[in-house]
Scaffold this active site. Structure first.
Site, PDB file in Angstrom:
ATOM      1  N   MET A  34      -8.852   8.286   2.187  1.00  0.00           N
ATOM      2  CA  MET A  34      -8.319   9.646   2.261  1.00  0.00           C
ATOM      3  C   MET A  34      -8.313  10.291   0.872  1.00  0.00           C
ATOM      4  SD  MET A  34      -5.478   9.831   5.267  1.00  0.00           S
ATOM      5  CE  MET A  34      -4.121   9.099   4.369  1.00  0.00           C
ATOM      6  N   TYR A  36      -7.974  10.744  -3.371  1.00  0.00           N
ATOM      7  CA  TYR A  36      -7.072  10.506  -4.500  1.00  0.00           C
ATOM      8  C   TYR A  36      -7.211   9.041  -4.924  1.00  0.00           C
ATOM      9  CZ  TYR A  36      -3.678  12.311  -7.737  1.00  0.00           C
ATOM     10  OH  TYR A  36      -3.076  12.747  -8.890  1.00  0.00           O
ATOM     11  N   LEU A  37      -8.425   8.714  -5.342  1.00  0.00           N
ATOM     12  CA  LEU A  37      -8.835   7.331  -5.540  1.00  0.00           C
ATOM     13  C   LEU A  37      -8.081   6.643  -6.667  1.00  0.00           C
ATOM     14  CD1 LEU A  37     -12.711   7.774  -5.235  1.00  0.00           C
ATOM     15  CD2 LEU A  37     -11.042   7.300  -3.423  1.00  0.00           C
ATOM     16  N   GLU A  39      -7.648   2.262  -8.392  1.00  0.00           N
ATOM     17  CA  GLU A  39      -8.387   1.023  -8.584  1.00  0.00           C
ATOM     18  C   GLU A  39      -8.513   0.223  -7.288  1.00  0.00           C
ATOM     19  OE1 GLU A  39     -10.590  -2.001 -10.116  1.00  0.00           O
ATOM     20  OE2 GLU A  39     -10.216  -0.006 -10.950  1.00  0.00           O
ATOM     21  N   HIS A  41      -9.121   1.429  -4.271  1.00  0.00           N
ATOM     22  CA  HIS A  41     -10.320   1.943  -3.606  1.00  0.00           C
ATOM     23  C   HIS A  41     -11.583   1.469  -4.316  1.00  0.00           C
ATOM     24  CE1 HIS A  41      -7.312   5.258  -2.643  1.00  0.00           C
ATOM     25  NE2 HIS A  41      -7.672   4.841  -1.444  1.00  0.00           N
ATOM     26  N   LYS A 153      -3.595  -4.025   1.654  1.00  0.00           N
ATOM     27  CA  LYS A 153      -2.275  -3.404   1.529  1.00  0.00           C
ATOM     28  C   LYS A 153      -1.859  -2.778   2.862  1.00  0.00           C
ATOM     29  CE  LYS A 153      -1.393   0.528  -0.600  1.00  0.00           C
ATOM     30  NZ  LYS A 153      -0.544   1.273   0.383  1.00  0.00           N
ATOM     31  N   ASP A 154      -2.832  -2.186   3.556  1.00  0.00           N
ATOM     32  CA  ASP A 154      -2.587  -1.684   4.910  1.00  0.00           C
ATOM     33  C   ASP A 154      -3.021  -2.764   5.899  1.00  0.00           C
ATOM     34  OD1 ASP A 154      -1.641   0.856   4.099  1.00  0.00           O
ATOM     35  OD2 ASP A 154      -3.688   1.500   3.730  1.00  0.00           O
ATOM     36  N   GLN A 157      -3.313  -1.941   9.558  1.00  0.00           N
ATOM     37  CA  GLN A 157      -4.515  -1.148   9.806  1.00  0.00           C
ATOM     38  C   GLN A 157      -5.735  -2.055   9.944  1.00  0.00           C
ATOM     39  OE1 GLN A 157      -5.707   2.794   7.790  1.00  0.00           O
ATOM     40  NE2 GLN A 157      -6.765   1.275   6.547  1.00  0.00           N
ATOM     41  N   MET A 188      -1.030  -0.702  -5.723  1.00  0.00           N
ATOM     42  CA  MET A 188      -1.610   0.615  -5.953  1.00  0.00           C
ATOM     43  C   MET A 188      -1.642   1.416  -4.663  1.00  0.00           C
ATOM     44  SD  MET A 188      -4.640   0.102  -8.724  1.00  0.00           S
ATOM     45  CE  MET A 188      -4.211  -0.422 -10.394  1.00  0.00           C
TER      46      MET A 188
END
Length: 286
Positions: A34, A36-37, A39, A41, A153-154, A157, A188
């Protein structure tokens, strides 16, 4: 020959680009984001570069996965910054559709995955994972990747998308990638920018409590005792408001009465600091 990042905004152009890549025999990887990258990502891009000939990163703030009182409008966006970071990380194609391109008319089809969406974030964010599954399926149909890279982290998901792919025979391999943390341990997240200095300092209790929980579980402390200790530690921070602390099997996300040797567990938590909702987890086999 120096490769140049290509930005594509429409579904038709993306499909045409993919068709050409397929004719050339390229292995395609997608990193859905989504924007707003950070580290985290970029670590997914590096993992994709190792497996794929072409790396597609999507940047799309998906309205379907935000509830009516959530932060869709204020979710951080900076496409120029993201483009620079994506280019530096080795992304080949940046897919940046707007909402009207992804949803040109009212969407009447919904992907709903059961069971694994019930606990954790699914309990407090009804409909969230339907929105996630639906947009991810759309991206898979548009990009037709061989591999898709998601951060742990997700973790819920990841479990939801993996279940969807298995159930619907989608020809893509889901590649979970480790959580990337700041030097002080904070996981992060694009939402970290919302934290005040004091909130951010207190948010370090999340990674600290997860480290202790892992130690206790390996020492044989019961699941309920570990859960209670973690909640007590987090509650000591005056700005912390606990949404959940849970220990479940992974990736099934089912309750456990005790940690049996050989069982893979997730200790997942969601905590608000001010208006900012943070999630974090530890996954391991006891």
């Amino acid at each position: 020959m120096i490769k140049t990042l290509q930005q594509i905004n429409t579904v038709a152009q993306m499909r045409e680009h993919i068709q050409t890549a397929r004719m050339q025999g390229k292995r395609i990887g997608i990193v859905p984001t989504m924007g707003y990258l950070h580290e985290g990502h970029l670590s997914l891009v590096r993992a994709a570069r190792e497996k794929c000939d072409m790396v597609v990163m999507s940047i799309f703030v998906n309205p379907l996965q935000f509830g009516p009182n959530e932060d869709f409008d204020r979710y951080p966006r900076d496409l120029e910054r993201d483009r620079t970071l994506a280019d530096q990380a080795g992304v080949d194609v940046l897919f940046t559709p707007d909402v009207s391109e992804m949803y040109p008319r009212k969407i009447l089809t919904n992907i709903s995955v059961s069971n694994v969406t019930n606990p954790l974030c699914g309990r407090s964010r009804p409909g969230h994972f339907d929105g996630v599954a639906t947009v991810v399926m759309k991206l898979f149909q548009i990009v037709q990747p061989d591999y898709a890279f998601f951060g742990q982290k997700d973790a819920q998901q990841v479990a939801v998308v993996t279940q969807m792919v298995q159930d619907l025979n989608v020809p893509v391999q889901i590649v979970p990638c480790p959580i990337i943390r700041e030097a002080d341990g904070l996981a992060m997240s694009s939402r970290n920018v919302y934290l005040t200095p004091e909130e951010r300092a207190q948010a370090l209790v999340l990674s600290h409590s997860l480290s202790l929980a892992e130690k206790w579980l390996r020492e044989g402390v019961t699941i309920e005792e570990v859960r209670g200790r973690v909640m007590d530690i987090i509650s000591e921070k005056p700005l912390a408001a606990i949404e959940y602390v849970e220990i479940l099997s992974y990736p099934e996300l089912e309750p456990l009465e005790q940690a049996v040797s050989g069982t893979t567990l997730i200790l997942a938590l969601a905590v608000r600091f001010g208006k900012t909702r943070l999630i974090d987890n530890w996954i391991g086999t006891i």
